[in-house]
Scaffold this active site. Structure first.
Site, mmCIF file in Angstrom:
data_model
loop_
_atom_site.group_PDB
_atom_site.id
_atom_site.type_symbol
_atom_site.label_atom_id
_atom_site.label_comp_id
_atom_site.label_asym_id
_atom_site.label_seq_id
_atom_site.Cartn_x
_atom_site.Cartn_y
_atom_site.Cartn_z
ATOM 1 N N GLU A 189 0.824 -1.211 0.000
ATOM 2 C CA GLU A 189 0.000 0.000 0.000
ATOM 3 C C GLU A 189 0.864 1.269 0.000
ATOM 4 O O GLU A 189 0.645 2.197 0.784
ATOM 5 C CB GLU A 189 -0.948 -0.010 1.214
ATOM 6 C CG GLU A 189 -1.922 -1.174 1.199
ATOM 7 C CD GLU A 189 -2.950 -1.125 2.323
ATOM 8 O OE1 GLU A 189 -4.104 -1.537 2.101
ATOM 9 O OE2 GLU A 189 -2.593 -0.677 3.424
ATOM 10 N N GLU A 258 -6.861 -7.417 -1.166
ATOM 11 C CA GLU A 258 -7.559 -7.297 0.117
ATOM 12 C C GLU A 258 -9.016 -6.912 -0.112
ATOM 13 O O GLU A 258 -9.326 -5.750 -0.356
ATOM 14 C CB GLU A 258 -6.890 -6.262 1.031
ATOM 15 C CG GLU A 258 -5.520 -6.677 1.532
ATOM 16 C CD GLU A 258 -4.954 -5.719 2.574
ATOM 17 O OE1 GLU A 258 -5.730 -4.880 3.091
ATOM 18 O OE2 GLU A 258 -3.753 -5.813 2.855
#
Length: 734
Positions: A189, A258
């Site tokens: 991320e 995710e």
């Protein structure tokens, strides 16, 4: 001696058998994982892959097989896990892969179940984990700056990444060597962080990608939330929905690393749930738009044992409203509704992987996505994006009715086999029932804030940052100073008491004046800073002010969070004296890391005889702050998961037979618990539970930590609480 030679035809037969066996063995050992625009390709075969996150340190090795098999039975192909640098390299060059940290054993458990693995090496993990998974010693490498174009950081990151990759190679864990790992992730991320860092961020991202590829694992690498990930890295999506995501090159597959199955919980906040109807809707949207790999974060959340939770203020429970709950029990209807979804997706797999969707509008908020391969049956996804109204639609000359905010899946373009909003599974209710085991032989030991061990203290002028002193060896740091009060001060003759002001960078603070608890103050995850401003009782002469600063987990997310400060940094001042304000920020302060009970190892059953525990008559006795309590209990009958009911306690930490089950805090949840409806774009605030109750009441005790008899429970209580009301309960789903 008579020698008989084989006939030529038998020699030829054995040679052929040898060649066939050798080729099969070669194929078994040297497998291939590649990708194209449609999917991950394993040994030449495109695959729709369904994955779920299970973090090995958040459960016990004794739980792993059951968790993995439940995931497989739920229709999963892949187990996803981060790799947690701080647990594997607690000090530079010293590695730990034992117990809950036995990564190879965990991956072999996955392999034995016939499943694949996605190894997210990072090594930054976020994950609401202490310091984002980085070891705290890394902060003190000279000239280091985390996650940017910084040579000290890159050197350390390369070293750990190589360590993990080489371990996986030596254990033949990559699919290219016959193991279960089909994907690896570098960084995590980073996209928005890298943009904020400008050119240094971009250079670091490019370096990380090249470093990973050069390690030659034989499987693809991914970078999540990294739109500019360079080839051959696959950029992937994280979020509640990823149906609008597409990779940065047309020849890369669409991967959702995710799919958030719920949300994490913080002390003082409510519990968040995500309705399974919406989660299934999100997955179906992703698949109908060409997605071929999705991973539930989390499929089993588990427990933040010890001081592993980050945030700060993340709860010990990391349940995440996952299909398998914190204790390893199946959560219904989430588990089985998703299992049914997975089954129908697999029925559609041939069409999904061999055709592009043809999208047709069936109304203002309705669509059909049709996959029509040249051979074999087609598959259709009928969608209704209206969150308020059911929709009637005509498709292939047939009438269909869809509930609001739902997708119907037709594996043959004719019959509806699954609708995301129609849950045909019974719900299960959590039941916490008393066990047949009681606590006995309560004893206590109280910390004394007026006495310190000179061998473990030091004194300096001014206030110091907490983590620079503790190096996270303890949650606790004492700041102690003395204040002289003249006998002529007005407040000593009935005047208004002086006020003490303490400003702290967090996360909690307990104030003691001459050994008496004067008050406490607490921050929150969003507002870590602590302010204490209360009247205090001082006497003529010397007064001892002792401030106990408490960390509640180190930050795990944010730009250069390694520079964020914790502890009492001031100002500290007295107000209301006859001469006005007295600034204490730059007087001499004495520091002590941790508690006496930590130094004396009170959590161990082998404590020294010189430690004077006092037998408890707590029912009639005033509850004292900073008190250690211990008792014993026998293992309850049965095999149900176990928990401690800590609702009678205040705040602290608990240990079973020397192993920490985590921080506890009976702070009450503030939120807006107005019910929950599945339809409409999901955000955690839309589904809150537990308002007005302790954020976390029950704390998981793994059965594998217990002995048949005389198990030792130790509590450290910061505030007070009644340990005689702590009870052992069994968890079940009914």
């Amino acid at each position: 001696m008579v020698i008989k030679f084989m006939e030529p035809k038998w020699v030829l037969k054995w040679v052929l058998l040898f060649l066939i066996a050798n080729q099969l063995g070669h194929q078994l050992i040297h497998c291939s994982v590649t990708y194209d625009s449609k999917s991950i390709v394993i040994n030449g075969e495109r695959r729709i892959l369904i994955s779920g996150s299970i973090h090995y340190p958040r459960s016990t090795p004794e739980m792993w097989k059951d968790l993995v098999m439940k995931a497989k039975d739920g229709g999963l192909d892949v187990i996803d896990t981060y790799v947690f640098w701080n647990v594997h390299e607690p000090s530079p060059g010293n590695y730990n892969f034992e117990g809950r940290y036995d990564l190879v054993r965990f991956l072999k458990t996955v392999q034995k179940a016939g499943m694949y693995a996605h190894l997210r090496i990072g090594p930054y993990v976020c994950a609401e984990w202490n310091f984002g998974g980085f070891p705290v010693w890394l902060k003190y490498v000279p000239d280091i700056s985390f996650r940017t174009d910084n040579e000290p950081f890159k050197g350390a990151m390369r070293g750990f990444t190589e360590k993990i990759v080489n371990l996986m190679k030596s254990e033949k864990m990559f699919e290219s060597h016959g193991g279960p790992i089909i994907l690896s992730q570098v960084e995590n991320e980073y996209g928005s962080v890298g943009k904020a860092y400008g050119g240094a961020g971009y250079n670091y991202m490019q370096w990380a990608a090249n470093m990973a590829v050069e390690l030659d694992t034989g499987v693809p690498w991914v970078m999540c939330k990294q739109d500019d990930a360079p080839d051959p890295i696959i950029n992937t999506c994280n979020g509640f929905y990823c149906d609008e995501f597409s990779p940065n090159k047309p020849y890369k597959p669409t991967i959702w690393t995710e799919a958030w199955s719920g949300w994490f919980t913080e002390f003082g906040g409510p519990v968040y749930e995500r309705p399974v109807q919406d989660l299934a809707f999100g997955v179906a949207r992703f698949i109908q738009n060409g997605g071929s790999f999705f991973n539930y974060y989390m499929y089993h959340g588990g427990t933040n044992f010890g001081r592993s939770s980050g945030g700060p203020f993340i709860t010990t429970s990391y349940d995440y409203d996952a299909p398998i709950d914190e204790y390893g029990l199946i959560r219904e209807p989430k588990y089985s509704h998703l299992k049914n979804l997975h089954k129908v997706i697999k029925q559609c797999e041939p069409a999904l992987l061999s055709a592009e969707p043809v999208i047709t509008s069936l109304g203002s908020l309705q669509q059909a996505h049709v996959f029509s391969p040249k051979s074999g049956p087609c598959a259709a996804f009928l969608s209704n994006y209206d969150p308020n109204n059911a929709a009637k639609m005509m498709f292939n000359n047939k009438h269909y009715t869809l509930p609001p905010w739902s997708i119907s899946i037709l594996p043959d373009c004719n019959n509806v086999v699954f609708n995301t909003a129609n849950v045909e599974v019974q719900s299960a209710q959590i039941e916490m029932s008393p066990s047949d085991s009681n606590m006995f032989s309560w004893e206590r030991f109280t910390e004394d804030s007026t006495v310190s061990d000179e061998s473990s203290t030091f004194t300096t002028t001014g206030l110091l940052e907490q983590i620079n002193v503790t190096r996270d060896a303890s949650d606790y740091l004492w700041y102690t100073t003395s204040v002289d009060i003249g006998s002529s001060e007005s407040f000593l003759s009935g005047g208004e008491l002086p006020k003490l002001l303490v400003q702290s960078m967090g996360h909690a603070l307990h104030v003691f004046i001459n050994g008496e608890h004067s008050g406490s103050s607490f921050g929150t995850r969003k507002h870590r800073k602590v302010s204490y401003q209360e009247k205090i009782n001082l006497r003529a002469g010397s007064n001892k002010i002792a401030l106990l600063s408490v960390a509640m987990g180190l930050p795990n997310i944010g730009g250069h969070y390694e520079t964020w400060e914790t502890g009492v940094l001031g100002p500290v001042a007295l107000y209301g004296l006859d001469q006005g304000k007295r600034d204490l920020s730059w007087v001499n302060w004495t520091y002590q890391v941790g508690l006496k009970g930590e130094t004396m190892n009170l959590i161990s059953s082998n404590t020294n005889s010189y430690i004077k525990w006092t037998q408890d008559s707590l029912i009639t006795q005033k509850q004292q702050p900073l008190t250690w309590h211990k008792a014993y209990f026998n293992e309850p009958n049965g095999d149900e998961p176990l928990a401690l009911d800590m609702s009678s306690m205040g705040k602290g930490e608990a240990w079973i037979n020397g192993q920490s089950i985590g921080r506890y805090w009976s702070t009450y949840a503030n939120g807006d618990c107005q019910g929950c409806h599945y339809a409409g774009t999901y955000r955690p605030l839309t589904c809150q539970l537990g308002c007005g109750q302790p954020t976390q009441r029950w704390y998981h005790i793994p059965r594998s930590w217990l002995k048949p008899t005389d198990n030792l429970l130790v509590l450290f209580e910061e505030l007070g609480g009644d340990p005689t009301k702590v009870s052992l309960v069994k968890r079940s789903m009914t």
